[in-house]
Design a protein around this motif. Structure first.
Motif, PDB file in Angstrom:
ATOM      1  N   ALA A  65       0.814  -1.225   0.000  1.00 27.39           N
ATOM      2  CA  ALA A  65       0.000   0.000   0.000  1.00 27.39           C
ATOM      3  C   ALA A  65       0.845   1.272   0.000  1.00 27.39           C
ATOM      4  CB  ALA A  65      -0.944  -0.002   1.199  1.00 27.39           C
ATOM      5  N   ARG A  66       1.868   1.345   0.831  1.00 30.10           N
ATOM      6  CA  ARG A  66       2.700   2.548   0.911  1.00 30.10           C
ATOM      7  C   ARG A  66       3.401   2.806  -0.417  1.00 30.10           C
ATOM      8  NH1 ARG A  66       2.017   6.772   2.588  1.00 30.10           N
ATOM      9  NH2 ARG A  66       1.214   5.770   4.433  1.00 30.10           N
ATOM     10  N   GLU A  67       3.922   1.761  -1.040  1.00 28.79           N
ATOM     11  CA  GLU A  67       4.622   1.942  -2.324  1.00 28.79           C
ATOM     12  C   GLU A  67       3.674   2.446  -3.407  1.00 28.79           C
ATOM     13  OE1 GLU A  67       7.780  -0.867  -3.561  1.00 28.79           O
ATOM     14  OE2 GLU A  67       7.142  -1.982  -1.762  1.00 28.79           O
ATOM     15  N   ILE A  68       2.439   1.932  -3.413  1.00 31.59           N
ATOM     16  CA  ILE A  68       1.453   2.382  -4.397  1.00 31.59           C
ATOM     17  C   ILE A  68       1.136   3.859  -4.172  1.00 31.59           C
ATOM     18  CG2 ILE A  68      -0.912   2.099  -5.248  1.00 31.59           C
ATOM     19  CD1 ILE A  68       0.961  -0.258  -5.982  1.00 31.59           C
ATOM     20  N   LYS A  69       0.909   4.238  -2.933  1.00 27.08           N
ATOM     21  CA  LYS A  69       0.610   5.638  -2.609  1.00 27.08           C
ATOM     22  C   LYS A  69       1.790   6.542  -2.955  1.00 27.08           C
ATOM     23  CE  LYS A  69      -3.507   5.477  -0.738  1.00 27.08           C
ATOM     24  NZ  LYS A  69      -4.646   6.182  -1.301  1.00 27.08           N
ATOM     25  N   ASP A  70       3.012   6.095  -2.651  1.00 30.88           N
ATOM     26  CA  ASP A  70       4.213   6.898  -2.933  1.00 30.88           C
ATOM     27  C   ASP A  70       4.416   7.140  -4.427  1.00 30.88           C
ATOM     28  OD1 ASP A  70       4.698   7.132  -0.233  1.00 30.88           O
ATOM     29  OD2 ASP A  70       6.328   5.651  -0.198  1.00 30.88           O
ATOM     30  N   MET A  71       3.963   6.219  -5.258  1.00 27.71           N
ATOM     31  CA  MET A  71       4.093   6.408  -6.713  1.00 27.71           C
ATOM     32  C   MET A  71       2.887   7.141  -7.300  1.00 27.71           C
ATOM     33  SD  MET A  71       3.364   2.740  -8.571  1.00 27.71           S
ATOM     34  CE  MET A  71       4.265   1.655  -7.505  1.00 27.71           C
ATOM     35  N   ASP A  72       2.011   7.657  -6.410  1.00 27.88           N
ATOM     36  CA  ASP A  72       0.800   8.381  -6.803  1.00 27.88           C
ATOM     37  C   ASP A  72      -0.271   7.500  -7.436  1.00 27.88           C
ATOM     38  OD1 ASP A  72       1.624  10.851  -5.784  1.00 27.88           O
ATOM     39  OD2 ASP A  72       2.732  11.299  -7.617  1.00 27.88           O
ATOM     40  N   GLY A  73      -0.221   6.211  -7.110  1.00 26.55           N
ATOM     41  CA  GLY A  73      -1.309   5.328  -7.503  1.00 26.55           C
ATOM     42  C   GLY A  73      -2.463   5.522  -6.544  1.00 26.55           C
ATOM     43  N   GLN A  74      -3.604   4.960  -6.876  1.00 21.25           N
ATOM     44  CA  GLN A  74      -4.772   5.086  -6.011  1.00 21.25           C
ATOM     45  C   GLN A  74      -5.259   3.709  -5.587  1.00 21.25           C
ATOM     46  OE1 GLN A  74      -7.923   7.428  -7.679  1.00 21.25           O
ATOM     47  NE2 GLN A  74      -6.694   9.281  -7.702  1.00 21.25           N
ATOM     48  N   MET A  75      -5.881   3.661  -4.408  1.00 24.40           N
ATOM     49  CA  MET A  75      -6.466   2.425  -3.896  1.00 24.40           C
ATOM     50  C   MET A  75      -7.808   2.744  -3.281  1.00 24.40           C
ATOM     51  SD  MET A  75      -3.332   0.317  -2.205  1.00 24.40           S
ATOM     52  CE  MET A  75      -3.081   1.512  -0.936  1.00 24.40           C
ATOM     53  N   MET A  76      -8.757   1.835  -3.483  1.00 23.56           N
ATOM     54  CA  MET A  76     -10.066   2.006  -2.892  1.00 23.56           C
ATOM     55  C   MET A  76     -10.672   0.653  -2.602  1.00 23.56           C
ATOM     56  SD  MET A  76     -13.400   3.756  -4.478  1.00 23.56           S
ATOM     57  CE  MET A  76     -14.949   3.142  -3.903  1.00 23.56           C
ATOM     58  N   HIS A  77     -11.189   0.507  -1.404  1.00 21.68           N
ATOM     59  CA  HIS A  77     -11.896  -0.716  -1.025  1.00 21.68           C
ATOM     60  C   HIS A  77     -13.342  -0.544  -1.483  1.00 21.68           C
ATOM     61  CE1 HIS A  77     -13.289  -3.619   2.342  1.00 21.68           C
ATOM     62  NE2 HIS A  77     -12.987  -4.284   1.254  1.00 21.68           N
ATOM     63  N   PHE A  78     -13.802  -1.423  -2.351  1.00 23.64           N
ATOM     64  CA  PHE A  78     -15.162  -1.358  -2.877  1.00 23.64           C
ATOM     65  C   PHE A  78     -15.810  -2.721  -2.717  1.00 23.64           C
ATOM     66  CE2 PHE A  78     -18.109  -1.764  -6.535  1.00 23.64           C
ATOM     67  CZ  PHE A  78     -19.050  -0.837  -6.126  1.00 23.64           C
ATOM     68  N   ARG A  79     -16.786  -2.773  -1.846  1.00 21.33           N
ATOM     69  CA  ARG A  79     -17.467  -4.008  -1.489  1.00 21.33           C
ATOM     70  C   ARG A  79     -16.443  -5.002  -0.981  1.00 21.33           C
ATOM     71  NH1 ARG A  79     -23.017  -4.274  -4.724  1.00 21.33           N
ATOM     72  NH2 ARG A  79     -23.329  -2.020  -4.795  1.00 21.33           N
ATOM     73  N   ARG A  80     -16.230  -6.100  -1.634  1.00 22.52           N
ATOM     74  CA  ARG A  80     -15.239  -7.080  -1.168  1.00 22.52           C
ATOM     75  C   ARG A  80     -13.970  -7.057  -2.021  1.00 22.52           C
ATOM     76  NH1 ARG A  80     -19.598 -11.812  -0.468  1.00 22.52           N
ATOM     77  NH2 ARG A  80     -20.677 -10.890   1.307  1.00 22.52           N
ATOM     78  N   PHE A  81     -13.743  -5.938  -2.684  1.00 23.02           N
ATOM     79  CA  PHE A  81     -12.622  -5.833  -3.605  1.00 23.02           C
ATOM     80  C   PHE A  81     -11.734  -4.647  -3.262  1.00 23.02           C
ATOM     81  CE2 PHE A  81     -16.027  -7.979  -5.774  1.00 23.02           C
ATOM     82  CZ  PHE A  81     -15.388  -9.063  -6.340  1.00 23.02           C
ATOM     83  N   LEU A  82     -10.472  -4.770  -3.628  1.00 20.41           N
ATOM     84  CA  LEU A  82      -9.543  -3.653  -3.554  1.00 20.41           C
ATOM     85  C   LEU A  82      -9.221  -3.268  -4.987  1.00 20.41           C
ATOM     86  CD1 LEU A  82      -7.767  -1.778  -1.841  1.00 20.41           C
ATOM     87  CD2 LEU A  82      -5.931  -3.477  -2.072  1.00 20.41           C
ATOM     88  N   VAL A  83      -9.515  -2.018  -5.331  1.00 20.69           N
ATOM     89  CA  VAL A  83      -9.218  -1.486  -6.659  1.00 20.69           C
ATOM     90  C   VAL A  83      -7.947  -0.667  -6.534  1.00 20.69           C
ATOM     91  CG1 VAL A  83     -10.065  -0.069  -8.566  1.00 20.69           C
ATOM     92  CG2 VAL A  83     -11.689  -1.381  -7.167  1.00 20.69           C
ATOM     93  N   VAL A  84      -6.959  -0.972  -7.369  1.00 14.50           N
ATOM     94  CA  VAL A  84      -5.668  -0.287  -7.326  1.00 14.50           C
ATOM     95  C   VAL A  84      -5.367   0.209  -8.737  1.00 14.50           C
ATOM     96  CG1 VAL A  84      -3.218  -0.494  -6.739  1.00 14.50           C
ATOM     97  CG2 VAL A  84      -4.909  -1.933  -5.553  1.00 14.50           C
ATOM     98  N   THR A  85      -5.064   1.499  -8.860  1.00 16.70           N
ATOM     99  CA  THR A  85      -4.773   2.050 -10.179  1.00 16.70           C
ATOM    100  C   THR A  85      -3.394   2.710 -10.190  1.00 16.70           C
ATOM    101  OG1 THR A  85      -5.864   4.151  -9.663  1.00 16.70           O
ATOM    102  CG2 THR A  85      -7.208   2.452 -10.717  1.00 16.70           C
ATOM    103  N   PRO A  86      -2.772   2.712 -11.354  1.00 14.05           N
ATOM    104  CA  PRO A  86      -1.455   3.348 -11.481  1.00 14.05           C
ATOM    105  C   PRO A  86      -1.585   4.867 -11.519  1.00 14.05           C
ATOM    106  CG  PRO A  86      -2.160   2.525 -13.609  1.00 14.05           C
ATOM    107  CD  PRO A  86      -3.204   2.095 -12.608  1.00 14.05           C
ATOM    108  N   PRO A  87      -0.472   5.569 -11.402  1.00 16.22           N
ATOM    109  CA  PRO A  87      -0.498   7.031 -11.503  1.00 16.22           C
ATOM    110  C   PRO A  87      -1.190   7.464 -12.795  1.00 16.22           C
ATOM    111  CG  PRO A  87       1.689   6.282 -10.890  1.00 16.22           C
ATOM    112  CD  PRO A  87       0.893   5.058 -11.226  1.00 16.22           C
ATOM    113  N   GLY A  88      -2.009   8.492 -12.705  1.00 14.87           N
ATOM    114  CA  GLY A  88      -2.692   9.015 -13.884  1.00 14.87           C
ATOM    115  C   GLY A  88      -4.040   8.378 -14.158  1.00 14.87           C
TER     116      GLY A  88
END
Length: 98
Positions: A65-88
């Motif tokens: 999680a910290r590495e994703i946030k540090d690279m400006d990626g996004q994370m969101m818990h949605f229902r029973r899933f974790l959605v993770v997106t790259p920068p941009g």
């Protein structure tokens, strides 16, 4: 009807390639079995993750999680899933009801 001249064969040459998104949507299971670096590398390569969470999300995401946030990626818990997106790539929640 008027004559409309549109040259689609040369239109591609004029498209702005900078900022063009590449990558895939990777479906997976976040259960502690996959090395967190696998998820980090996937996001670094421009992929979005849609991970089914099987267990404690905070514990399972600790490794990346910290590495994703540090690279400006996004994370969101949605229902029973974790959605993770790259920068941009933003996660748009405007259509979710409150």
């Amino acid at each position: 009807m008027s004559d409309f001249n549109l040259d689609l064969s040369s239109a591609e040459e004029h498209l702005d390639e900078e900022g063009e998104l590449t990558g895939d949507v990777i479906l997976g299971v976040l259960d502690g079995e996959t090395d967190p670096e696998v998820w980090v590398r996937a996001v670094e390569n421009g992929n979005a993750l849609f991970l089914a969470v099987e267990g404690d999300l905070n514990e399972l995401a600790t490794g990346f999680a910290r590495e994703i946030k540090d690279m400006d990626g996004q994370m969101m818990h949605f229902r029973r899933f974790l959605v993770v997106t790259p920068p941009g790539v933003d996660i748009d929640t405007n259509r979710l009801s409150s």
